[in-house]
Design a protein around this motif. Structure first.
Motif, PDB file in Angstrom:
ATOM      1  N   UNK A  27       0.824  -1.216   0.000  1.00 22.65           N
ATOM      2  CA  UNK A  27       0.000   0.000   0.000  1.00 22.65           C
ATOM      3  C   UNK A  27       0.857   1.266   0.000  1.00 22.65           C
ATOM      4  N   UNK A  28       0.361   2.335  -0.648  1.00 24.46           N
ATOM      5  CA  UNK A  28       0.998   3.656  -0.625  1.00 24.46           C
ATOM      6  C   UNK A  28      -0.066   4.718  -0.373  1.00 24.46           C
ATOM      7  N   UNK A  29       0.353   5.855   0.182  1.00 24.79           N
ATOM      8  CA  UNK A  29      -0.562   6.983   0.364  1.00 24.79           C
ATOM      9  C   UNK A  29      -1.105   7.387  -1.009  1.00 24.79           C
ATOM     10  N   UNK A  30      -2.419   7.544  -1.103  1.00 20.99           N
ATOM     11  CA  UNK A  30      -3.005   7.749  -2.431  1.00 20.99           C
ATOM     12  C   UNK A  30      -3.965   8.929  -2.532  1.00 20.99           C
ATOM     13  N   UNK A  31      -4.876   9.065  -1.574  1.00 21.19           N
ATOM     14  CA  UNK A  31      -5.902  10.110  -1.711  1.00 21.19           C
ATOM     15  C   UNK A  31      -6.239  10.656  -0.328  1.00 21.19           C
ATOM     16  N   UNK A  32      -6.369  11.965  -0.240  1.00 20.34           N
ATOM     17  CA  UNK A  32      -6.770  12.595   1.016  1.00 20.34           C
ATOM     18  C   UNK A  32      -8.219  13.041   0.871  1.00 20.34           C
TER      19      UNK A  32
END
Length: 595
Positions: free
Chosen positions: A520-525
Motif C-alpha cells: 500500500x501507498x498513500x493515495x488520496x486525502x
C-alpha cells in the motif's frame, strides 16, 4: 602574373584552405543516449568550437505532458549554458536525468568538455507577466478540475487565467488510471448492465465512505457524472474504450469508463489542447500564496510568486481552488493520521502538498475530514507508484500472501484491502493472474513500460507454469497449487465461497502466469474544504464565502472516510465545471472585466 606571384598565391590558397578545413572540422555532430522514466532518450547534438549549437531529440517515450518542458525549457537551457549541470524539471526528474545523460553521452563522443555548474550561470529571462492583472475568474491548479473550471468559465463568457505552481500541468489527474464512474453510460448496455442509476451510484459512494460524506453533494456528483463524461468525450475529445468497464471495490455495478491508455494522459492532453484552443493562459511555475479579500469579505484575487517575484491576480467573479490534496506531504499526512508514518511512500504527484488548504482556511473556509487518508493497496514497493498493470484484479487476478494463500476479496474497498495486506507476513502481497485473465483486461498490453520496469527491478515475473512462480516468489509450491485448485473450483459469478469476489473468479489452471509484488501507498486525502453542491466554499457556520469556489481533491465532503475507485474523475469534472460556470456568472452579474 610572374613566378613569385604565382607561388605566393598558391601558398595563400593553401593557408586559407587549411583555416577553412580547421573551421569546418570544429563543427561536430554526434548522437547520445540516456535512460528516461519510460525508456531510452536519444539525441543528436551539434557542437562548434566546443560549444553546443543545437540539440535534436531523435526518439523518446516519455509522458508527453510531464516531459514537455524537458524537451523545451531544459533543452534550451542546456544550449544556453553549454552545460548539463542543471536542475531537473520538477515532476519530471527521471525524464530530465535521461535527457541530460544523453547530451553528456553525445559530448563525450565528440570529445567536448561541457561547462561546469550551469545552474549558477543560468540567468532568468525577464518575465513578461505584469505584476498585477485582472480577470473575471482565476483558477489555481492545472489538473483535471482546474482545466474543467477554466474551460467552462471561458465558454460562459468570462476572461480566465490558470495558475500552476509546477513546471508542468496535470498533477494527480495526469498520473492516475483516470477511470471515470458514470451510471447509465453508453458502454453498460453492451455488457448487459441495464439496472444502474445515479442514485445507486450515490448510495455506493455514501456507504463506501461510511456515511461520512455529504449526500447532497454526492448526489450532485453522481447525477452529473454522465453529462460530464459525454462532455469529455464529445467536446474535449477524450477517447474511451468502447466495450470495457472497470468495477472498483465498493461498487455494486460496473460503471467506470476507461480512457485509452488507461491513464490520465488521455484526459490532460485533450483538456490542455482545448484550453490552448480557447486561448486560456496557463502560467506554470506560479505559486499561489494568499487569497485576497475585500472589505465585505468577498474573495477577489490571489497573491502569487514566481522566481522570487510577487504577482497579484485580481478576480472579479471569483477564485477557483483546484489544487488537489496533500498526499505527497509526508509531515502533513502524519499530522492528521499518525499511523501513516515514514514507512509509506506516495502514489501522488509532487504537487500534492496541501498548502492551498491552509490558504483557504485563512480566508475563512472550514476544513473537514482531514484525518481520512486513503492508501492505494496495490503499489510498487520500490517507487510507491500505483501498479496499473495489476488492474488485472478487476478481471480475476487474485491476491496472495507469502504463504500462497488468498486473504481478502480482491474487489473490496481500498482501505479494507490495504489493511489486510499490512496484516500479512512482511506487509506485502503478490498479485497473480494468467493469460486468460490478461486477455480480458489487456493490462500487460496497456502498460508495457510498467511490465519492463517491474521486471527489471525484480518485482515482477512472467512464467510458463506455477513452479516457476513459486520459485520466483519463494512461496511453497504445494500451497500455491492448492490455492489455484481452490480458485478453479469456484469460478464464475457468485461462486467464491471464501471471500465472495463480486466479479467472480476465473479459471487459472493454465499459464502463462504473471505475478507482481505489491504494497500500500498513500493515495488520496478525503479531507479538505467544505463545499455545497454549487462548489462554493463554506465557513464553519455553513455560510458561503463569496467569490471562493473549490473542486476536486482539495474539497472534503464528497468521499467520506474512503474514496471509491473511479470516483475521482467524476468528482473533478463535475465540480470543476460547476465551479467555473458559477464564478463566471458571478463575474457577469458584477460586470464583466474588459479583455
Amino acid at each position: 602574373m610572374n613566378t613569385k606571384s604565382i607561388r605566393f598565391a598558391a601558398v595563400m590558397a593553401a593557408v586559407i584552405g587549411a583555416f577553412a578545413f580547421q573551421a569546418s572540422a570544429a563543427t561536430v555532430t554526434t548522437t547520445g543516449t540516456g535512460v528516461g522514466k519510460d525508456g531510452d532518450i536519444k539525441v543528436q547534438v551539434t557542437f562548434d568550437a566546443n560549444k553546443i549549437q543545437s540539440i535534436k531529440v531523435l526518439s523518446q517515450n516519455e509522458n508527453p505532458v510531464l516531459a514537455e518542458k524537458v524537451f523545451t525549457d531544459l533543452k534550451d537551457n542546456v544550449v544556453k549554458t553549454n552545460s548539463t549541470d542543471l536542475d531537473a524539471i520538477s515532476g519530471a526528474t527521471f525524464s530530465s536525468k535521461g535527457f541530460l545523460a544523453a547530451v553528456k553521452d553525445a559530448a563525450k563522443k565528440a570529445g567536448v568538455t561541457l561547462t561546469k555548474d550551469g545552474q549558477k550561470s543560468l540567468k532568468k529571462a525577464a518575465s513578461m507577466i505584469p505584476a498585477k492583472s485582472t480577470y473575471d475568474v482565476v483558477v489555481v491548479g492545472a489538473g483535471g478540475a482546474g482545466f474543467a473550471a477554466a474551460i467552462e468559465a471561458k465558454n460562459t463568457g468570462a476572461s480566465v487565467v490558470m495558475l500552476e505552481k509546477m513546471p508542468t500541468v496535470g498533477g494527480n489527474s495526469l498520473i492516475s488510471g483516470a477511470e471515470m464512474n458514470a451510471a447509465r453510460n453508453w458502454v453498460q448496455p453492451k455488457l448487459g448492465i441495464l439496472d444502474d442509476s445515479a442514485e445507486r451510484h450515490a448510495q455506493d459512494t455514501y456507504i463506501g465512505g461510511d456515511k461520512k460524506g455529504d449526500l447532497e453533494v454526492i448526489r450532485t456528483m453522481t447525477g452529473n457524472a454522465l453529462s460530464a463524461a459525454k462532455w469529455a468525450r464529445d467536446y474535449i475529445g477524450v477517447r474511451f474504450e468502447p466495450d470495457n468497464l472497470f468495477m472498483f471495490g465498493g461498487h455494486t455495478r460496473k460503471r467506470a469508463l476507461i480512457p485509452y491508455g488507461q491513464t490520465g494522459t488521455e484526459f490532460i492532453t485533450k483538456l490542455y489542447a482545448k484550453a490552448n484552443e480557447l486561448k486560456i493562459p496557463v502560467i506554470t511555475n506560479m505559486k499561489a500564496v494568499e487569497l485576497i479579500k475585500d472589505a465585505s469579505g468577498r474573495v477577489v484575487g490571489v497573491k502569487a510568486t514566481m522566481n522570487g517575484q510577487n504577482y497579484e491576480f485580481d478576480a472579479k467573479g471569483g477564485v477557483v481552488l483546484a489544487t488537489g490534496g496533500f498526499g505527497h506531504n509526508a509531515a502533513m499526512v502524519k499530522k492528521y493520521d499518525p499511523s501513516l508514518d515514514e514507512r509509506f511512500k506516495s502514489t501522488d504527484s509532487p504537487s500534492a502538498t496541501g498548502e492551498a488548504l491552509y490558504m483557504a482556511e485563512r480566508a475563512g473556509a472550514e476544513l473537514v475530514n482531514m484525518q481520512y487518508i486513503q492508501t492505494y493497496p496495490i503499489c510498487d514497493p520500490v517507487s510507491g507508484s500505483i501498479e496499473l498493470i495489476a488492474d488485472a484484479r478487476f478481471d480475476g487476478a487474485i491476491l496472495i500472501n507469502q504463504k500462497g494463500q488468498r486473504f481478502v476479496e480482491e474487489l473490496g474497498r481500498r482501505d479494507v484491502i490495504s489493511h489486510a495486506i499490512l496484516a500479512q507476513p512482511g506487509s506485502y502481497c503478490w498479485v497473480l493472474w494468467n493469460d486468460k485473465i490478461g486477455n480480458i483486461s489487456k493490462t500487460v498490453e496497456a502498460h508495457p513500460d510498467e511490465y519492463s520496469v517491474f521486471t527489471k527491478t525484480g518485482t515482477m515475473k512472467t512464467c510458463g507454469d506455477l513452479k516457476c512462480i513459486a520459485e520466483f516468489t519463494k512461496i511453497p509450491y504445494s500451497n500455491l497449487k492448492a490455492t489455484i485448485d481452490r480458485v478453479d473450483s469456484m469460478t464464475g459469478p457468485g461462486n467464491d465461497k471464501d471471500f465472495h469476489n463480486r466479479g467472480g473468479l476465473v479459471d487459472m489452471s493454465q499459464g502463462k502466469y504473471y505475478v507482481v509484488k505489491a504494497v500500500p501507498s498513500i493515495h488520496h486525502t478525503m479531507g479538505g474544504i467544505r463545499i455545497n453542491p454549487k462548489s462554493q466554499a463554506l465557513d464553519k457556520n455553513g455560510k458561503v464565502i463569496p467569490g471562493l469556489y473549490a473542486a476536486g481533491e482539495v474539497t472534503g465532503v464528497t468521499h467520506g472516510t474512503n474514496r471509491l475507485g473511479g470516483n475521482a474523475y467524476a468528482d473533478i469534472l463535475v465540480f470543476g465545471r460547476i465551479a467555473g460556470e458559477g464564478a463566471a456568472w458571478d463575474a457577469l452579474s458584477l460586470g464583466k472585466t474588459a479583455k
